[in-house]
Scaffold this active site. Structure first.
Site, mmCIF file in Angstrom:
data_model
loop_
_atom_site.group_PDB
_atom_site.id
_atom_site.type_symbol
_atom_site.label_atom_id
_atom_site.label_comp_id
_atom_site.label_asym_id
_atom_site.label_seq_id
_atom_site.Cartn_x
_atom_site.Cartn_y
_atom_site.Cartn_z
ATOM 1 N N PRO A 151 40.477 37.630 37.839
ATOM 2 C CA PRO A 151 41.595 38.063 38.681
ATOM 3 C C PRO A 151 42.851 38.463 37.908
ATOM 4 O O PRO A 151 43.462 39.498 38.210
ATOM 5 C CB PRO A 151 41.847 36.851 39.580
ATOM 6 C CG PRO A 151 40.545 36.139 39.638
ATOM 7 C CD PRO A 151 39.964 36.309 38.275
ATOM 8 N N TYR A 152 43.245 37.663 36.938
ATOM 9 C CA TYR A 152 44.475 37.979 36.201
ATOM 10 C C TYR A 152 44.331 39.304 35.453
ATOM 11 O O TYR A 152 45.222 40.162 35.501
ATOM 12 C CB TYR A 152 44.807 36.853 35.232
ATOM 13 C CG TYR A 152 46.120 37.054 34.508
ATOM 14 C CD1 TYR A 152 47.329 36.826 35.158
ATOM 15 C CD2 TYR A 152 46.155 37.476 33.184
ATOM 16 C CE1 TYR A 152 48.543 37.012 34.509
ATOM 17 C CE2 TYR A 152 47.358 37.670 32.521
ATOM 18 C CZ TYR A 152 48.552 37.426 33.187
ATOM 19 O OH TYR A 152 49.746 37.617 32.536
ATOM 20 N N ALA A 153 43.209 39.499 34.776
ATOM 21 C CA ALA A 153 42.986 40.746 34.041
ATOM 22 C C ALA A 153 42.999 41.943 34.987
ATOM 23 O O ALA A 153 43.615 42.980 34.693
ATOM 24 C CB ALA A 153 41.665 40.675 33.283
#
Length: 227
Positions: A151-153
Site C-alpha cells: 500500500p505505501y509504495a
C-alpha cells in the site's frame, strides 16, 4: 511575506520543514490532526492549525482559517496497517493508506486552489518517496529494493503521478514531488541513515523554488530524479 501550509507538521519531517521555512522567512501554518500536539510547531515559530487530511470538513475549515496561501506542502502520510508483504494485505488496508496518502493530497490541494490562484507565485510540494519509484524498487543497491509492503509504495507512486498531472493542468504554478530518502523517523524506528534535516532538503528546495523553476518533477536532496 510568503504564507505556507504544511500538512502533518507536528513532528518529524513535517516539523523540520516548518522550522526551516520559518527560518527562510515564511509564515508557516502547521497542519495537524490535534493541535494539542502543537507545542513543537509553536517552538519553531509556526502556527498550529487543526487539519485532518482524511476529513473534508476539517480540510475546508483549515483552508478558511488562512489569510492567504503561497506554498502548500502536502506532507501528511501513513505507512498503514499492511507493511511486510502480502499476508496482511487486503482492500481495507489499501484504502486506509490511499485515503491519507493520495486522497488527502487531493482534498487539501483542491480546497487550497482558490487561495493559491490568488498568489503571485503559487507553489505545491507533494512529499512522495523513492519507495513509489518503480525503477528503485526493482534495482538492487537502492534502499527501496528491500521494501515488500504494497500500500505505501502504491500510494507514493500515485503521488508522483498526480504531481505530474497537476503540473500539466496548472502551468502557472510550480508543482513538484520530493523524495526524503531513507531518513531516521518514527516510520522506520529511526533506522534511516539520513537526519531529518537531510530528509527535508528536497522539500525545502522545492518549496522555495523561483517562479521560473522546475515543475512536474521529482527531486531528492541530490537533485532531479529522472523518470
Amino acid at each position: 511575506m510568503t504564507t505556507t501550509l504544511i500538512t502533518g507538521a507536528n513532528r518529524s519531517l513535517g516539523l523540520e520543514t516548518a522550522r526551516r521555512l520559518v527560518d527562510a522567512g515564511h509564515t508557516v501554518y502547521a497542519g495537524m490532526r490535534d493541535t494539542a500536539s502543537g507545542d513543537a510547531a509553536r517552538a519553531v515559530g509556526a502556527v498550529p492549525v487543526q487539519l485532518d487530511v482524511t476529513d473534508q470538513d476539517s480540510v475546508d475549515a483549515a483552508i478558511r482559517s488562512l489569510p492567504a496561501l503561497d506554498v502548500l506542502v502536502n506532507n501528511a502520510g501513513i505507512l498503514g496497517s499492511s507493511r511486510a508483504g502480502l499476508d496482511d494485505l487486503n482492500s481495507a488496508a489499501m484504502l486506509e493508506t490511499l485515503d491519507t496518502n493520495v486522497l488527502g493530497v487531493v482534498r487539501v490541494t483542491q480546497a487550497a486552489l482558490p487561495l493559491l490562484r490568488a498568489s503571485d507565485h503559487p507553489v505545491i510540494v507533494n512529499v512522495a518517496s523513492g519507495v513509489g519509484f518503480p525503477r528503485w524498487l526493482s534495482t538492487e543497491g537502492h534502499d527501496e529494493f528491500f521494501v515488500r509492503g504494497v500500500p505505501y509504495a502504491a500510494s507514493k507512486a500515485a503521488v508522483i503521478a498526480l504531481t505530474v498531472q497537476y503540473a500539466k493542468n496548472l502551468p502557472e504554478f510550480r508543482i513538484n514531488a520530493s523524495d526524503p530518502g531513507y531518513t531516521a523517523t518514527d516510520f522506520n524506528g529511526h533506522s534511516g541513515h539520513q537526519t531529518v534535516t537531510e530528509g527535508t532538503d528536497a522539500t525545502v528546495r522545492l518549496a522555495t523554488v523561483a517562479p521560473d523553476g522546475p515543475t512536474g518533477e521529482f527531486w531528492n536532496r541530490d537533485g532531479r530524479i529522472e523518470y
